[in-house]
Motif scaffolding. Structure first.
Motif, mmCIF file in Angstrom:
data_model
loop_
_atom_site.group_PDB
_atom_site.id
_atom_site.type_symbol
_atom_site.label_atom_id
_atom_site.label_comp_id
_atom_site.label_asym_id
_atom_site.label_seq_id
_atom_site.Cartn_x
_atom_site.Cartn_y
_atom_site.Cartn_z
ATOM 1 N N HIS A 1 1.809 5.059 -2.839
ATOM 2 C CA HIS A 1 1.385 6.503 -3.009
ATOM 3 C C HIS A 1 1.617 7.235 -3.637
ATOM 4 N N LYS B 1 -8.816 -0.876 -6.262
ATOM 5 C CA LYS B 1 -9.316 -0.499 -5.096
ATOM 6 C C LYS B 1 -10.417 0.732 -4.677
ATOM 7 N N HIS C 1 0.706 -1.089 -0.293
ATOM 8 C CA HIS C 1 -0.191 0.456 0.140
ATOM 9 C C HIS C 1 1.115 1.267 0.141
ATOM 10 N N ASP D 1 1.455 2.838 3.641
ATOM 11 C CA ASP D 1 0.332 4.141 3.140
ATOM 12 C C ASP D 1 1.641 4.836 2.664
HETATM 13 ZN ZN LIG Z 1 -3.833 4.544 0.691
#
Ligand SMILES: [Zn+2]
Length: 397
Positions: free
Chosen positions: A52, A171, A50, A302
């Motif tokens: 970005h 997602k 996970h 994340d």
């Molecule tokens: Zn995320």
């Protein structure tokens, strides 16, 4: 290329000293050997399920909310490449971007084709509702919005658009979130009919579905409708943990980011800080119990370059042992072989015939997880090539 007499942890267990050979990008030999006289070892490259990639990657800092709106896509791709390469040099040789578009697909193709050195990348396109978590990263009045889909038919169509674009997966969000503007963690995102349509369509097109869910209701409806992973899973009550454990659904707990935001250690709005604090207060007790009930936690940070850096993955694994009570071996599996299985990629293990993603480091992290630290990295091999540090010299007989 080769490593001689180096203790191996192969993605599931320690195997003692081995001679290891590879030619890009395939492990060609692995056999027991006399041990080296130093404290080095080799483990598989880590897998972060996970991230970005596209966020500000330069010196200093930029505003998280406005940077994407004031920077063009061409420039953003370069920042994404920098983040991916930074992850790779810190031993994270596979990443899954969970809010991708053409930019992440371009990066994946450039790395796969060897145009730029880079980690293995999977990209998921977001299917989210109007006023959902993903829609609210952009302030309401801004015209620069990501696509949204409402109602089962629009949801199916957006899944198909992402499949056409070359996405690896989808997602969704089934609860509100921390960094979205103006919603609450407990907001419902999507009805059962919409989630069912997305999962059905994605699976029909060979794509996994990852669901962002903080709230109890959001986790429940996602798992009931058969998503393939839960992202965050923060308010996982006992009955939900039992269901997730029975189904073997992977959960990426994203511990450091929620903590950093809750404690205001990174620049965030008061709204985001308060929402994260509300989650973190209840999180540790619930998730530690979930581990005892057999929930399958995998590495997912994340990381976005703003709140969690690329390279913080090693610290997240160490933190998983502290908060979740996992032992060192379990945390390492969660960051290698099991993370790879969760995203359906043949990585996260060291065995003949597999790709060559390796981290050489000082220490024995399967015994002492604190040895899994950036300062202990001696060399990183990605797709068979040394991309950070240098391989230890063979010892003289
Ligand atoms: Zn995320």
């Amino acid at each position: 290329m080769r490593l001689d007499g180096i203790p191996l942890w192969d993605g599931t267990e320690p195997r003692g000293p081995v001679d290891l050979t590879w030619e890009p990008d395939r492990i060609t030999g692995l056999s027991p050997a006399r041990p080296r006289g130093d404290d080095l070892c080799v483990i598989p490259g880590l897998v972060d399920t996970h991230v970005h990639l596209v966020g500000y990657a330069g010196a200093g800092s930029a505003d998280f909310a406005t940077w994407p709106l004031v920077t063009n896509r061409d420039e953003q791709v370069l920042h994404g490449a920098a983040h991916a390469q930074r992850a790779m040099r810190h031993g994270v040789t596979t990443v899954r971007d969970l809010a991708g578009d053409e930019a992440q697909i371009a990066l994946r193709r450039a790395f796969d084709a060897g145009i730029l050195p880079g980690p293995r990348v999977q990209v998921h396109g977001v299917v989210g509702m109007t006023a959902g978590h993903n829609d609210l990263f952009v302030p309401p009045a801004s015209p620069q919005r990501k696509p949204t889909a409402d109602g089962p038919d629009e949801c199916r169509k957006l899944v198909r658009i992402w499949a056409r674009a070359g996405m690896d997966g989808i997602k969704i969000t089934t609860s509100g979130g921390v960094l979205s503007i103006g919603d609450k963690n407990i907001w419902r995102n999507y009805t059962r009919e919409e989630i069912r349509a997305i999962v059905d369509e994605a699976h029909a097109l060979g794509m996994l579905v990852a669901s962002h869910a903080h709230s109890e209701d959001g986790i429940r409806i996602a798992v009931e409708e058969g998503v393939d992973s839960i992202e965050h899973g923060t308010l996982m009550t006992r009955d939900l943990a039992e269901t997730l454990a029975a189904r073997r659904t992977p959960v990426a707990p994203t511990l450091l980011i929620n903590e950093a935001i809750a404690e205001g250690r990174v620049p965030v709005t008061e709204e985001a800080r308060a929402k994260a604090a509300e989650l973190v207060t209840r999180r540790d007790v619930l998730l530690a119990e979930a581990v005892r009930l057999g929930v399958r936690f995998v590495l997912g940070t994340d990381a976005n370059g703003h709140h969690v850096q690329f390279g913080d993955q090693l610290a997240e694994v160490v933190y998983m042992t502290r908060v979740l009570g996992m032992d060192a071996g379990a945390a390492l599996r969660a960051a290698t072989s099991d993370a790879a299985d969760a995203i359906g990629m043949p990585v996260g293990r060291i065995a003949p015939g597999l790709g060559a993603d390796l981290v050489v480091l000082r220490g024995r992290p399967w015994e002492r997880i604190e040895d899994l630290a950036v300062d202990n990295i001696v060399a990183v091999v990605s797709r068979g090539h040394v991309v950070a540090g240098r391989l230890p010299r063979p010892e003289l007989p």
